[in-house]
Design a protein around this motif. Structure first.
Motif, PDB file in Angstrom:
ATOM      1  N   PRO A  16      -2.560  -7.844 -18.052  1.00  0.00           N
ATOM      2  CA  PRO A  16      -3.335  -6.953 -18.911  1.00  0.00           C
ATOM      3  C   PRO A  16      -3.486  -5.355 -18.351  1.00  0.00           C
ATOM      4  O   PRO A  16      -4.236  -4.863 -19.232  1.00  0.00           O
ATOM      5  CB  PRO A  16      -4.971  -7.819 -18.532  1.00  0.00           C
ATOM      6  N   ASP A  17      -3.436  -5.141 -17.089  1.00  0.00           N
ATOM      7  CA  ASP A  17      -3.247  -3.816 -16.957  1.00  0.00           C
ATOM      8  C   ASP A  17      -2.387  -2.972 -16.718  1.00  0.00           C
ATOM      9  O   ASP A  17      -2.275  -1.780 -16.722  1.00  0.00           O
ATOM     10  CB  ASP A  17      -3.923  -3.724 -15.206  1.00  0.00           C
ATOM     11  N   ASP A  18      -1.160  -3.737 -17.414  1.00  0.00           N
ATOM     12  CA  ASP A  18      -0.018  -2.746 -17.635  1.00  0.00           C
ATOM     13  C   ASP A  18      -0.043  -1.734 -18.839  1.00  0.00           C
ATOM     14  O   ASP A  18      -0.847  -2.093 -19.754  1.00  0.00           O
ATOM     15  CB  ASP A  18       1.088  -3.691 -18.275  1.00  0.00           C
ATOM     16  N   THR A  19       0.545  -0.415 -18.523  1.00  0.00           N
ATOM     17  CA  THR A  19       0.153   0.556 -19.360  1.00  0.00           C
ATOM     18  C   THR A  19       1.036  -0.009 -20.765  1.00  0.00           C
ATOM     19  O   THR A  19       2.065  -0.780 -20.467  1.00  0.00           O
ATOM     20  CB  THR A  19       0.448   1.972 -18.922  1.00  0.00           C
ATOM     21  N   VAL A  20       0.929   0.401 -21.938  1.00  0.00           N
ATOM     22  CA  VAL A  20       1.802   0.393 -22.902  1.00  0.00           C
ATOM     23  C   VAL A  20       3.292   0.715 -22.619  1.00  0.00           C
ATOM     24  O   VAL A  20       4.275  -0.043 -22.964  1.00  0.00           O
ATOM     25  CB  VAL A  20       1.187   0.987 -24.107  1.00  0.00           C
ATOM     26  N   ALA A  21       3.317   2.001 -21.755  1.00  0.00           N
ATOM     27  CA  ALA A  21       4.779   2.570 -21.516  1.00  0.00           C
ATOM     28  C   ALA A  21       5.324   1.204 -20.875  1.00  0.00           C
ATOM     29  O   ALA A  21       6.521   1.248 -20.740  1.00  0.00           O
ATOM     30  CB  ALA A  21       4.565   3.702 -20.739  1.00  0.00           C
ATOM     31  N   ALA A  22       4.812   1.013 -19.751  1.00  0.00           N
ATOM     32  CA  ALA A  22       5.409  -0.175 -18.855  1.00  0.00           C
ATOM     33  C   ALA A  22       5.594  -1.311 -19.661  1.00  0.00           C
ATOM     34  O   ALA A  22       6.792  -1.853 -19.443  1.00  0.00           O
ATOM     35  CB  ALA A  22       4.590  -0.201 -17.449  1.00  0.00           C
ATOM     36  N   LEU A  53       3.271  -2.989 -29.395  1.00  0.00           N
ATOM     37  CA  LEU A  53       3.433  -2.000 -28.338  1.00  0.00           C
ATOM     38  C   LEU A  53       4.240  -0.763 -28.852  1.00  0.00           C
ATOM     39  O   LEU A  53       3.763   0.280 -28.477  1.00  0.00           O
ATOM     40  CB  LEU A  53       4.388  -2.736 -27.351  1.00  0.00           C
ATOM     41  N   VAL A  54       5.109  -0.961 -29.767  1.00  0.00           N
ATOM     42  CA  VAL A  54       5.530   0.122 -30.457  1.00  0.00           C
ATOM     43  C   VAL A  54       4.701   1.050 -31.212  1.00  0.00           C
ATOM     44  O   VAL A  54       4.650   2.240 -31.080  1.00  0.00           O
ATOM     45  CB  VAL A  54       6.971  -0.136 -31.323  1.00  0.00           C
ATOM     46  N   ARG A  55       3.694   0.472 -31.810  1.00  0.00           N
ATOM     47  CA  ARG A  55       2.849   1.387 -32.627  1.00  0.00           C
ATOM     48  C   ARG A  55       1.755   1.971 -31.684  1.00  0.00           C
ATOM     49  O   ARG A  55       1.212   3.207 -32.156  1.00  0.00           O
ATOM     50  CB  ARG A  55       1.979   0.302 -33.455  1.00  0.00           C
ATOM     51  N   HIS A  56       1.494   1.398 -30.527  1.00  0.00           N
ATOM     52  CA  HIS A  56       0.720   2.200 -29.574  1.00  0.00           C
ATOM     53  C   HIS A  56       1.463   2.967 -28.579  1.00  0.00           C
ATOM     54  O   HIS A  56       0.674   3.429 -27.467  1.00  0.00           O
ATOM     55  CB  HIS A  56      -0.103   0.923 -28.782  1.00  0.00           C
ATOM     56  N   ALA A  57       2.824   3.100 -28.722  1.00  0.00           N
ATOM     57  CA  ALA A  57       3.591   4.013 -27.674  1.00  0.00           C
ATOM     58  C   ALA A  57       3.189   5.323 -27.715  1.00  0.00           C
ATOM     59  O   ALA A  57       3.498   6.005 -26.531  1.00  0.00           O
ATOM     60  CB  ALA A  57       5.041   3.621 -27.964  1.00  0.00           C
ATOM     61  N   HIS A  58       2.549   5.932 -28.582  1.00  0.00           N
ATOM     62  CA  HIS A  58       2.016   7.344 -28.757  1.00  0.00           C
ATOM     63  C   HIS A  58       1.015   7.408 -27.562  1.00  0.00           C
ATOM     64  O   HIS A  58       0.564   8.796 -27.426  1.00  0.00           O
ATOM     65  CB  HIS A  58       1.389   7.809 -30.011  1.00  0.00           C
ATOM     66  N   ASP A  59       0.178   6.333 -27.201  1.00  0.00           N
ATOM     67  CA  ASP A  59      -0.788   6.538 -26.352  1.00  0.00           C
ATOM     68  C   ASP A  59      -0.282   5.735 -24.957  1.00  0.00           C
ATOM     69  O   ASP A  59      -0.691   4.569 -24.695  1.00  0.00           O
ATOM     70  CB  ASP A  59      -1.923   5.884 -26.552  1.00  0.00           C
ATOM     71  N   PRO A  60       0.461   6.333 -24.249  1.00  0.00           N
ATOM     72  CA  PRO A  60       1.127   5.671 -22.822  1.00  0.00           C
ATOM     73  C   PRO A  60       0.074   5.481 -21.956  1.00  0.00           C
ATOM     74  O   PRO A  60       0.504   4.269 -21.119  1.00  0.00           O
ATOM     75  CB  PRO A  60       1.950   6.670 -22.460  1.00  0.00           C
ATOM     76  N   ASP A  61      -1.311   5.662 -21.768  1.00  0.00           N
ATOM     77  CA  ASP A  61      -2.140   5.420 -20.807  1.00  0.00           C
ATOM     78  C   ASP A  61      -2.867   4.107 -21.565  1.00  0.00           C
ATOM     79  O   ASP A  61      -3.538   3.570 -20.541  1.00  0.00           O
ATOM     80  CB  ASP A  61      -3.266   6.579 -20.650  1.00  0.00           C
ATOM     81  N   ALA A  62      -2.598   3.487 -22.547  1.00  0.00           N
ATOM     82  CA  ALA A  62      -3.383   2.471 -23.082  1.00  0.00           C
ATOM     83  C   ALA A  62      -2.987   1.251 -22.384  1.00  0.00           C
ATOM     84  O   ALA A  62      -1.778   1.284 -21.814  1.00  0.00           O
ATOM     85  CB  ALA A  62      -3.260   2.252 -24.383  1.00  0.00           C
ATOM     86  N   ARG A  63      -3.939   0.289 -22.082  1.00  0.00           N
ATOM     87  CA  ARG A  63      -3.701  -0.926 -21.369  1.00  0.00           C
ATOM     88  C   ARG A  63      -3.199  -1.946 -22.324  1.00  0.00           C
ATOM     89  O   ARG A  63      -3.800  -2.221 -23.421  1.00  0.00           O
ATOM     90  CB  ARG A  63      -4.687  -1.124 -20.429  1.00  0.00           C
ATOM     91  N   VAL A  64      -2.336  -2.894 -21.974  1.00  0.00           N
ATOM     92  CA  VAL A  64      -2.169  -4.148 -22.746  1.00  0.00           C
ATOM     93  C   VAL A  64      -3.269  -5.046 -22.974  1.00  0.00           C
ATOM     94  O   VAL A  64      -3.430  -5.486 -24.216  1.00  0.00           O
ATOM     95  CB  VAL A  64      -0.949  -5.021 -22.077  1.00  0.00           C
ATOM     96  N   GLY A  65      -4.249  -5.004 -21.981  1.00  0.00           N
ATOM     97  CA  GLY A  65      -5.253  -5.784 -22.347  1.00  0.00           C
ATOM     98  C   GLY A  65      -6.404  -5.173 -23.407  1.00  0.00           C
ATOM     99  O   GLY A  65      -7.014  -6.103 -24.001  1.00  0.00           O
ATOM    100  N   GLN A  66      -6.127  -4.076 -23.826  1.00  0.00           N
ATOM    101  CA  GLN A  66      -6.949  -3.635 -24.947  1.00  0.00           C
ATOM    102  C   GLN A  66      -6.395  -3.639 -26.397  1.00  0.00           C
ATOM    103  O   GLN A  66      -6.992  -3.315 -27.567  1.00  0.00           O
ATOM    104  CB  GLN A  66      -7.096  -2.136 -24.675  1.00  0.00           C
ATOM    105  N   LEU A  67      -5.291  -4.253 -26.419  1.00  0.00           N
ATOM    106  CA  LEU A  67      -4.280  -4.343 -27.612  1.00  0.00           C
ATOM    107  C   LEU A  67      -4.844  -5.800 -28.331  1.00  0.00           C
ATOM    108  O   LEU A  67      -5.284  -6.744 -27.673  1.00  0.00           O
ATOM    109  CB  LEU A  67      -3.137  -4.353 -27.531  1.00  0.00           C
TER     110      LEU A  67
END
Length: 177
Positions: A16-22, A53-67
């Motif tokens: 859940p703490d992974d960034t979208v980029a990671a 993940l692809v849709r949120h790739a523009h915000d690389p600091d977003a966290r997986v747990g927020q999706l």
């Protein structure tokens, strides 16, 4: 047929703490379109689609747990697949089944539930319905995780993306239903 008999073990699990980029980088190593999210103890928390993940790739600091969590079914490893509450005529015909134990820990996934449910029903004496039979390769494409370009699966994994030039490792299987 129970879930344990057909589930796949999952080599790529997101935290859940992974960034979208990671997460996009991790997702490129998986053929699944939906990836599970689990905490450090293996407790299942939800699932995220590669498309999200692809849709949120523009915000690389977003966290997986927020999706938002992907549309999935959850069952125990010993649950009979023919008893899943699955409607083959639904608008989301290829729902993924996540298999968790009695403590909520991730055990595996059944990514092509229509095939599994259809096979389980056939083995338990139910007649096969033409509406339940799905051809998996019919909707599978290679998607570039960098730009979203789709390439036909029958052509093999592209060496380079013709749209953005990304290398072969940037491609993952993508299902369009």
């Amino acid at each position: 047929m129970n879930a344990r008999e057909v589930m796949l073990t999952i080599p790529v699990v997101l935290a859940p703490d992974d960034t979208v980029a990671a997460a996009v980088h991790k997702a490129s190593a998986s053929d699944l379109d939906i990836l599970p999210v689990a905490d450090a103890t293996g407790r299942f928390l939800g699932a995220v689609s590669k498309a999200d993940l692809v849709r949120h790739a523009h915000d690389p600091d977003a966290r997986v747990g927020q999706l938002d969590s992907a549309d999935i079914l959850v069952c125990h490893p010993d649950h009979p697949l023919e008893r899943l509450d699955h409607d083959p005529m639904s608008s989301v015909p290829h729902r993924t089944v996540v298999v968790v134990d009695e403590h909520g820990r991730l055990c595996g996934m059944v990514p092509w539930v229509n095939w599994a449910v259809d096979e389980a029903r056939t083995q338990s004496g139910h007649p096969r319905s033409p509406m339940e039979v799905r051809t998996l390769s019919m909707h599978l494409h290679w998607r570039c995780l960098d730009c979203g370009y789709l390439s036909a699966r029958a052509e093999g994994t592209p060496v380079r993306c013709p749209h953005c030039g990304a290398e072969q490792s940037a491609f993952a299987l993508h299902t369009e239903d």
